[in-house]
Design an enzyme around this catalytic site. Structure first.
Site, PDB file in Angstrom:
ATOM      1  N   HIS A 125       0.816  -1.226   0.000  1.00 46.95           N
ATOM      2  CA  HIS A 125       0.000   0.000   0.000  1.00 46.95           C
ATOM      3  C   HIS A 125       0.847   1.272   0.000  1.00 46.95           C
ATOM      4  O   HIS A 125       0.290   2.368  -0.179  1.00 46.95           O
ATOM      5  CB  HIS A 125      -0.939   0.033   1.210  1.00 46.95           C
ATOM      6  N   ASP A 162      -2.718 -10.538  -2.639  1.00 44.26           N
ATOM      7  CA  ASP A 162      -3.309 -10.017  -1.400  1.00 44.26           C
ATOM      8  C   ASP A 162      -4.752  -9.582  -1.713  1.00 44.26           C
ATOM      9  O   ASP A 162      -5.038  -9.129  -2.824  1.00 44.26           O
ATOM     10  CB  ASP A 162      -2.498  -8.812  -0.903  1.00 44.26           C
ATOM     11  N   HIS A 164      -6.369  -7.111  -0.800  1.00 47.19           N
ATOM     12  CA  HIS A 164      -6.482  -5.666  -1.025  1.00 47.19           C
ATOM     13  C   HIS A 164      -5.666  -5.282  -2.248  1.00 47.19           C
ATOM     14  O   HIS A 164      -4.606  -5.863  -2.504  1.00 47.19           O
ATOM     15  CB  HIS A 164      -5.968  -4.889   0.191  1.00 47.19           C
ATOM     16  N   ASP A 245      -4.801 -12.782   2.951  1.00 47.15           N
ATOM     17  CA  ASP A 245      -6.058 -12.318   3.536  1.00 47.15           C
ATOM     18  C   ASP A 245      -7.259 -12.567   2.631  1.00 47.15           C
ATOM     19  O   ASP A 245      -8.382 -12.181   2.973  1.00 47.15           O
ATOM     20  CB  ASP A 245      -5.974 -10.837   3.955  1.00 47.15           C
TER      21      ASP A 245
HETATM   22 ZN    ZN Z   1      -4.319  -7.163   2.424  1.00 49.66          ZN
END
Ligand code: ZN
Length: 308
Positions: A125, A162, A164, A245
Site C-alpha cells: 500500500h 493479497d 487488497h 487475507d
Molecule cells: Zn491485504
C-alpha cells in the site's frame, strides 16, 4: 538448490496498537507452522541489514526522511488512521527491504531455487510519497528496481494476490512499462483502487473480484488475466506480493479462498518462472490476519515452492 526462508527477530519489534490486525503474532504463527518436519529442507537465513539507499529506488528522499522523522523514541505513533510506527520500526522496515533484496540476489546468483521472505511491516500500500494501509515503504517495488539496477533485469513482473489492491505498487510503476503489475483483489474494499480500467502504461493488470467470490472466480482471473499477461511480458523475475487475507477465515475481507488455492496459484507462477524467468521467483509476505488461515496458507505456499 533449496527454497530459502528469510526472517529476523527485528520483524517482531515493529509494534502496532492493541487489537490491530497487523501484529507480531502473525510471524510467530508462520514460524510455528514452518517448524514442522515437512519443512526441514527449507534453508533458513537471517535477513541481512538493509541498504537504506535502495529505499530511494521507489520513494523520494524527502518522503523517506519524513518517515524516519516520524519514528518515535518510545511508544507507538500513528502515521495515518491504520498505519503506525514504534521505536524499532525503522530497523524492521529496512531489514525487510534487505531481506527482499537479498532474495533477489539469491535467485539471480543461483543460491536458492526460490525464496519466501516472512517480514513485516508489509509494503504494497505504500505509494511513492504516502505511507498507508499498515505499510511504510514498498518492499516489492524496491526489490523489483533493485533487480533491474543490480542484476540488469529488463522486465520484472509483480503478482499481488493479497485481497487488497496494491495501490502503492500500482502508483510507483504507473508509467514504467519495464514492470508488470498484476493484482487480484476484492472490490469494493480498501483502498478503493484497482478497477480494470486502471492500466497505467499498459503494464497494470487489475482483476477485481466481487465480495463472496471463491476459488473458481479467483482461478478464472488468474487463468484469463494474470497468466496471459505474464506470458506476453516474459519477465526476467517474478515477485509475488503474497498476502493471505483472501483466505476464507480472514476477518478483513470476504473472498473465500482455501490454502489449496494458494498452493495452486504458487504452482502456476512457478511454471511461468520456469518458462520465462530462469525459475527466478521471490515471494514477499504482505497481509493475512487470521492466524490459522495465515499459517495454513503459508504452509501450502512454501510447501509448493519447495517442490521446485
Ligand atoms: Zn491485504
Amino acid at each position: 538448490m533449496a527454497t530459502r526462508l528469510y526472517t529476523h527477530p527485528i520483524f517482531l519489534e515493529h509494534l502496532t496498537p492493541p487489537g490491530h490486525p497487523e501484529r507480531p503474532d502473525r510471524l510467530r504463527a508462520i514460524e510455528r507452522v514452518l517448524d514442522d518436519e515437512a519443512f526441514s529442507a527449507l534453508e533458513r537465513v537471517k535477513a541481512p541489514e538493509g541498504d537504506e539507499a535502495t529505499i530511494l529506488y521507489a520513494h523520494p528522499e524527502n518522503f523517506v526522511e519524513r518517515v524516519r522523522a516520524a519514528i518515535p523514541e518510545s511508544g507507538i505513533v500513528s502515521i495515518d488512521a491504520d498505519t503506525s510506527a514504534s521505536p524499532k520500526s525503522w530497523q524492521a522496515v529496512v531489514t525487510a527491504i534487505g531481506a527482499a533484496n537479498a532474495a533477489v540476489d539469491d535467485v539471480f546468483e543461483g543460491r536458492a531455487a526460490n525464496v519466501f521472505v516472512a517480514a513485516r511491516p508489509p509494503g504494497h500500500h505504500a505509494e511513492k510519497t504516502t505511507a498507508m494501509g499498515f505499510c511504510l515503504f514498498n518492499t516489492a517495488a524496491i526489490a523489483a528496481r533493485y533487480a533491474q539496477k543490480k542484476h540488469h533485469a529488463e522486465r520484472v513482473a509483480i503478482v499481488d494476490w493479497d485481497v487488497h489492491h496494491g495501490n502503492g505498487t500500482q502508483d510507483i510503476f504507473w508509467d514504467d512499462p519495464s514492470v508488470l503489475y498484476c493484482s487480484t483483489h476484492q472490490m469494493p474494499l480498501y483502498p478503493g483502487t484497482g478497477a480494470k480500467s486502471e492500466t497505467g502504461a499498459g503494464n497494470i493488470v487489475n482483476a477485481p473480484l466481487a465480495p463472496q467470490t471463491g476459488s473458481d472466480l479467483f482461478r478464472d482471473a488468474f487463468l484469463s488475466r494474470v497468466l496471459p499477461s505474464i506470458d506476453a511480458f516474459q519477465p526476467d523475475l517474478i515477485i509475488i506480493s503474497a498476502g493471505f487475507d483472501a483466505h476464507h477465515r480472514d476477518p478483513l475481507a470476504e473472498i473465500n479462498l482455501t490454502e489449496d488455492d494458494f498452493d495452486w496459484a504458487t504452482g502456476q507462477l512457478m511454471e511461468r518462472a520456469a518458462r520465462h524467468s530462469g525459475n527466478r521467483l521471490v515471494s514477499l509476505l504482505e497481509g493475512g490476519y487470521d492466524l490459522q488461515g495465515l499459517a495454513f496458507s503459508v504452509a501450502a505456499h512454501v510447501g509448493r515452492l519447495m517442490k521446485g
